[in-house]
Scaffold this motif. Sequence first.
Motif, PDB file in Angstrom:
ATOM      1  N   VAL A 117     -23.698  40.894  36.788  1.00  0.00           N
ATOM      2  CA  VAL A 117     -22.469  41.165  37.529  1.00  0.00           C
ATOM      3  C   VAL A 117     -21.809  39.803  37.727  1.00  0.00           C
ATOM      4  O   VAL A 117     -22.483  38.806  37.982  1.00  0.00           O
ATOM      5  CB  VAL A 117     -22.746  41.906  38.859  1.00  0.00           C
ATOM      6  N   CYS A 118     -20.474  39.760  37.548  1.00  0.00           N
ATOM      7  CA  CYS A 118     -19.776  38.475  37.546  1.00  0.00           C
ATOM      8  C   CYS A 118     -18.629  38.456  38.544  1.00  0.00           C
ATOM      9  O   CYS A 118     -18.043  39.490  38.860  1.00  0.00           O
ATOM     10  CB  CYS A 118     -19.216  38.177  36.154  1.00  0.00           C
ATOM     11  N   THR A 168     -24.988  28.940  44.668  1.00  0.00           N
ATOM     12  CA  THR A 168     -26.371  29.004  45.144  1.00  0.00           C
ATOM     13  C   THR A 168     -27.328  29.669  44.164  1.00  0.00           C
ATOM     14  O   THR A 168     -28.541  29.615  44.362  1.00  0.00           O
ATOM     15  CB  THR A 168     -26.463  29.733  46.500  1.00  0.00           C
ATOM     16  N   ASN A 169     -26.816  30.283  43.097  1.00  0.00           N
ATOM     17  CA  ASN A 169     -27.709  30.864  42.094  1.00  0.00           C
ATOM     18  C   ASN A 169     -28.084  29.847  41.019  1.00  0.00           C
ATOM     19  O   ASN A 169     -28.701  30.187  40.025  1.00  0.00           O
ATOM     20  CB  ASN A 169     -27.074  32.105  41.452  1.00  0.00           C
ATOM     21  N   GLY A 170     -27.692  28.583  41.219  1.00  0.00           N
ATOM     22  CA  GLY A 170     -28.020  27.524  40.266  1.00  0.00           C
ATOM     23  C   GLY A 170     -26.902  27.212  39.291  1.00  0.00           C
ATOM     24  O   GLY A 170     -26.993  26.256  38.531  1.00  0.00           O
ATOM     25  N   TYR A 171     -25.833  27.991  39.315  1.00  0.00           N
ATOM     26  CA  TYR A 171     -24.708  27.747  38.409  1.00  0.00           C
ATOM     27  C   TYR A 171     -23.968  26.477  38.817  1.00  0.00           C
ATOM     28  O   TYR A 171     -23.727  26.222  39.989  1.00  0.00           O
ATOM     29  CB  TYR A 171     -23.718  28.924  38.436  1.00  0.00           C
ATOM     30  N   ILE A 219     -18.591  33.231  37.199  1.00  0.00           N
ATOM     31  CA  ILE A 219     -19.980  32.986  37.594  1.00  0.00           C
ATOM     32  C   ILE A 219     -20.697  34.323  37.559  1.00  0.00           C
ATOM     33  O   ILE A 219     -20.237  35.289  38.167  1.00  0.00           O
ATOM     34  CB  ILE A 219     -20.067  32.396  39.017  1.00  0.00           C
ATOM     35  N   CYS A 220     -21.827  34.386  36.851  1.00  0.00           N
ATOM     36  CA  CYS A 220     -22.570  35.636  36.736  1.00  0.00           C
ATOM     37  C   CYS A 220     -23.946  35.507  37.379  1.00  0.00           C
ATOM     38  O   CYS A 220     -24.529  34.417  37.418  1.00  0.00           O
ATOM     39  CB  CYS A 220     -22.729  36.023  35.274  1.00  0.00           C
ATOM     40  N   THR A 221     -24.435  36.625  37.864  1.00  0.00           N
ATOM     41  CA  THR A 221     -25.758  36.691  38.459  1.00  0.00           C
ATOM     42  C   THR A 221     -26.319  38.093  38.228  1.00  0.00           C
ATOM     43  O   THR A 221     -25.639  38.951  37.653  1.00  0.00           O
ATOM     44  CB  THR A 221     -25.714  36.328  39.962  1.00  0.00           C
ATOM     45  N   ARG A 222     -27.515  38.331  38.670  1.00  0.00           N
ATOM     46  CA  ARG A 222     -28.080  39.675  38.517  1.00  0.00           C
ATOM     47  C   ARG A 222     -27.425  40.611  39.534  1.00  0.00           C
ATOM     48  O   ARG A 222     -26.897  40.169  40.546  1.00  0.00           O
ATOM     49  CB  ARG A 222     -29.594  39.642  38.705  1.00  0.00           C
ATOM     50  N   LYS A 223     -27.476  41.893  39.259  1.00  0.00           N
ATOM     51  CA  LYS A 223     -26.925  42.883  40.179  1.00  0.00           C
ATOM     52  C   LYS A 223     -27.677  42.827  41.504  1.00  0.00           C
ATOM     53  O   LYS A 223     -28.869  42.498  41.549  1.00  0.00           O
ATOM     54  CB  LYS A 223     -27.021  44.284  39.584  1.00  0.00           C
ATOM     55  N   ASN A 243     -18.442  44.101  38.958  1.00  0.00           N
ATOM     56  CA  ASN A 243     -17.798  42.810  38.710  1.00  0.00           C
ATOM     57  C   ASN A 243     -16.660  42.609  39.701  1.00  0.00           C
ATOM     58  O   ASN A 243     -16.014  43.560  40.121  1.00  0.00           O
ATOM     59  CB  ASN A 243     -17.256  42.740  37.282  1.00  0.00           C
ATOM     60  N   ARG A 244     -16.440  41.366  40.066  1.00  0.00           N
ATOM     61  CA  ARG A 244     -15.339  41.011  40.971  1.00  0.00           C
ATOM     62  C   ARG A 244     -14.362  40.152  40.192  1.00  0.00           C
ATOM     63  O   ARG A 244     -14.717  39.061  39.752  1.00  0.00           O
ATOM     64  CB  ARG A 244     -15.887  40.256  42.177  1.00  0.00           C
ATOM     65  N   THR A 245     -13.131  40.651  40.035  1.00  0.00           N
ATOM     66  CA  THR A 245     -12.116  39.911  39.286  1.00  0.00           C
ATOM     67  C   THR A 245     -10.986  39.521  40.231  1.00  0.00           C
ATOM     68  O   THR A 245     -10.884  40.022  41.346  1.00  0.00           O
ATOM     69  CB  THR A 245     -11.558  40.759  38.134  1.00  0.00           C
ATOM     70  N   ASN A 246     -10.145  38.632  39.764  1.00  0.00           N
ATOM     71  CA  ASN A 246      -8.991  38.150  40.533  1.00  0.00           C
ATOM     72  C   ASN A 246      -9.392  37.543  41.875  1.00  0.00           C
ATOM     73  O   ASN A 246      -8.667  37.675  42.856  1.00  0.00           O
ATOM     74  CB  ASN A 246      -7.964  39.275  40.735  1.00  0.00           C
TER      75      ASN A 246
END
Length: 181
Positions: free
Chosen positions: A48-49, A73-76, A88-92, A124-127
């Motif tokens: 999920v991004c 905080t997820n290391g990105y 930025i993407c992470t697990r759901k 996903n979260r856009t904008n």
Amino acid sequence: SFKVEPNETIKLKVSYTKNNITYFASKEVNVLEDDIDDADIYIDTVPVCVSGTVFLDNGTGERVLQGAKIIATNGYSGESDKEGKYQICTRKNFGELDVTFKYFDPDLVAWYSVDKTFDMGTENRTNEDVTIKIAKTTVTGCVKDTDGNPVKGAFITSSTGVTTKTDDSGDFSLTVPADAK
């Protein structure tokens, strides 16, 4: 090593890293006297991004900000692209993802940043646009010698590293970050 008695339940945990995102899954298995061959575990590796555009507001208007530093905080860690875009993407169901967006203003010799928190669920979260505001203060004055005469060509340097030079009348104007010390 440990011994599991028949009809005892054990929990199997899986972690898997793909594209710098670590995914987790688990399954409880009831142990019988025979070998277990149905302990298949499903792990959701669809990320999920959150994405958007980074803008810079320097007090005279907004513009797209290329090269904003981004740390999560997820290391990105990365930068906004030439159009100010970031993703930025992470697990759901990661939960709260804290992200810092930073910009270094070479004219003011200062870093500016904005902290944002995104709830990373299953969509996903856009904008999700971010604006970094530059707050600045102008310091003006006149440099004079012991007789009160203006000093032409004197250098003035702020504690932030911003430097200027006095004019023919000894006057100077220096723009520094608003929170400079």
